[in-house]
Design an enzyme around this catalytic site. Structure first.
Site, mmCIF file in Angstrom:
data_model
loop_
_atom_site.group_PDB
_atom_site.id
_atom_site.type_symbol
_atom_site.label_atom_id
_atom_site.label_comp_id
_atom_site.label_asym_id
_atom_site.label_seq_id
_atom_site.Cartn_x
_atom_site.Cartn_y
_atom_site.Cartn_z
ATOM 1 N N PRO A 26 -9.811 -26.259 15.823
ATOM 2 C CA PRO A 26 -10.964 -27.097 15.469
ATOM 3 C C PRO A 26 -11.339 -26.974 14.000
ATOM 4 O O PRO A 26 -11.497 -25.872 13.473
ATOM 5 C CB PRO A 26 -12.070 -26.567 16.383
ATOM 6 N N CYS A 27 -11.503 -28.121 13.338
ATOM 7 C CA CYS A 27 -11.691 -28.130 11.885
ATOM 8 C C CYS A 27 -13.152 -28.118 11.462
ATOM 9 O O CYS A 27 -13.449 -27.967 10.284
ATOM 10 C CB CYS A 27 -11.004 -29.354 11.280
ATOM 11 N N GLN A 28 -14.089 -28.287 12.397
ATOM 12 C CA GLN A 28 -15.491 -28.418 12.000
ATOM 13 C C GLN A 28 -15.983 -27.185 11.242
ATOM 14 O O GLN A 28 -16.821 -27.298 10.349
ATOM 15 C CB GLN A 28 -16.372 -28.658 13.229
#
Length: 512
Positions: free
Chosen positions: A132-134
């Site tokens: 996940p890049c958030q």
């Protein structure tokens, strides 16, 4: 928690060990022998989302064994498109804690076979995924700072540690090849370069590693989208990773060039850095970049919202929209005719958001206009509405505020400069992010006659999902899934390059 899309298993993860695998491992030798004899490379997609990477690798001839994803609707979308006939369904299994379930147990569930650790490891050739890049993105960091009221709050985000879970699967399954995708900000996460940390871990596990920044627009995606990609090959292959050459020409805007300059200046001179200089920007040869009009211009126009026929409520994908017979670009033909995902007659997800206040603003915006221009337009339209009234309203009159609310959005243009943007039909669009699932204002359709934000299918087209790819859920979650995904076309370019290099290395090994 993550979810196995093929088997519908909800999972959490354990941390990685730096223990180096044995070099002459039997599972590795078995995989090399099978591929050398013509077997298709078998892949598992971790943090798979709705399946952008999976689709690219599937299209390049990889055998997709399974996928892991925690969002229920994204997992359902993945299952719907890749495992619709699988024995194990999303509903059949309850949550499973992967801290109590090793990767070999995961494969036993996927393959419905009893496997030893060695047998499980021998079944997977390639591991792909995008943690996940958030946690790494600039927007995500700012949100965490706001919530935690601390400038380095993002460094405490547990999502930033999920790459360790990916590495745990590498250690156990010993894939021949690895691909990892993330936002460029992973290269400058506070004081750390997390990509370099991951590369170091992979090298300790026995891999040759390189990472770089690629823009999807250079690989036929109608979108300016920078991402970090990392490729690793197990040492036994004696293969140094390389990245696919760009196929489409487009001059990147200044901000993208500055990012490459800054990252290159910081990393390329470091001893031992696995950073690989981005491919030379292609501005003179190759195909022209795919524009927004190329990508979505053949899709049927939507005007029912302007005719009072669109109401508030969830947008489901149960209404068939036939194609309108418009001329097809090469890109549109690809989207309609993608093997295994063809759509010959029409689509089911050409639906839009209900935004009655803003249709009139959209109609008067110029291509490339952003929120400050839209806000100024709205105020002018409000003034025009005041002038058109037979009786004048003063600001103190309650009706003044009511009328203004009908025209003017409440956001401060100084704080939300990039909140809105009308697409320029003759250019690729800007990055589609997961936030599009909240309001869609970042991608307002270029047609003033339609005066709307883009539909789910248009967002999918701009992300390079073929028309036959189906999304689970309704409008908001489908748009979020699209924004979170890897564009299938750049995934396919990477997969094809990796497959060619893997097979070449195997041929070379057999010749030795």
């Amino acid at each position: 928690m993550r979810c196995l899309a093929s088997g519908g298993i909800i999972l959490s993860f354990v941390s990685v060990s730096r223990k180096r695998p044995k070099q002459a491992d039997g599972a590795v030798a078995a995989k090399i022998a099978r591929l050398a004899n013509g077997g298709a490379p078998r892949v598992i997609d971790l943090f798979a989302g709705c399946g952008g990477l999976s689709l690219g690798f599937h299209s390049a001839g990889f055998e997709l064994v399974g996928a892991v994803e925690n969002d229920p609707l994204a997992a359902a979308t993945h299952s719907l498109n890749f495992f619709s006939h699988a024995k194990h369904s999303l509903q059949e299994h309850g949550p499973v804690d992967v801290t109590k379930t090793d990767p070999e147990e995961l494969l036993r569930r996927v393959l419905a076979e009893k496997l030893s650790v060695a047998e499980a490891a021998s079944r997977i050739d390639v591991l792909i995924g995008g943690p996940p890049c958030q946690a790494y993105s600039i927007v995500g960091r700012a949100k965490l700072r706001e919530i935690a009221q601390h400038p380095l709050a993002f460094e405490k985000d547990l999502r930033a540690q999920l790459y360790k879970n990916f590495l745990h699967y590498v250690r156990v399954l010993k894939p021949l090849a690895v691909l990892i995708e993330n936002v460029p900000e992973i290269l400058r996460y506070g004081t750390r370069n997390v990509a370099e940390d991951i590369a170091s871990e992979l090298e300790a596990l026995g891999y040759q590693v390189r990472y770089t920044i690629l823009n999807a627009v250079h690989y036929g995606v109608p979108q300016l989208r920078d991402r970090m990609f990392m490729i690793a090959y197990i040492n036994e292959l004696e293969l140094l990773p390389e990245f696919p050459a760009p196929t489409h020409r487009h001059a990147l805007p200044k901000g993208y060039k500055n990012l490459r300059r800054d990252v290159t200046a910081k990393l390329s001179g470091l001893f031992g850095s696995r950073y690989f200089l981005p491919p030379v920007e292609n501005t003179e040869s190759g195909e022209a970049a795919v524009t927004a009009r190329d990508a979505i211009g053949d899709l049927p126009p939507i005007t029912k919202h302007l005719e009072g026929q669109l109401k508030r409520g969830a947008r489901r994908f149960d209404e068939f929209t036939p194609y309108a017979g418009a001329p097809l670009t090469a890109y549109a033909k690809t989207m309609r005719g993608w093997p295994a995902f063809r759509s010959r007659d029409g689509i089911y997800d050409h639906v839009i958001r209900y935004l009655p206040r803003d249709y009139k603003i959209f109609a008067r915006m110029a291509p490339g206009d952003e929120y400050p221009q839209a806000h100024a337009l709205a105020n002018r339209m409000f003034e025009e509405a005041l002038e058109a009234r037979s009786t004048k309203l003063r600001p103190s009159d309650p009706r003044y505020a009511v009328l203004k609310k009908e025209y003017v959005p409440p956001y401060d243009p100084a704080k939300f400069a990039n909140k809105w943007r009308k697409i320029d039909a003759e250019e690729p669009v800007r990055t589609i992010t997961a936030h599009i699932g909240k309001d869609s204002y970042s991608h307002i359709h270029y047609s003033s006659d339609q005066a709307r934000t883009i539909s789910v299918r248009e967002a999918a087209r701009l992300q390079s999902f073929p028309d036959g790819f189906k999304f689970a859920g309704t409008l908001d979650p489908a748009l979020r899934q699209i924004g979170n995904s890897v564009p299938p076309l750049i995934a396919r370019a990477l997969a094809r390059k990796m497959k060619r290099d893997l097979l070449a290395a195997l041929r070379h090994a057999r010749a030795r």
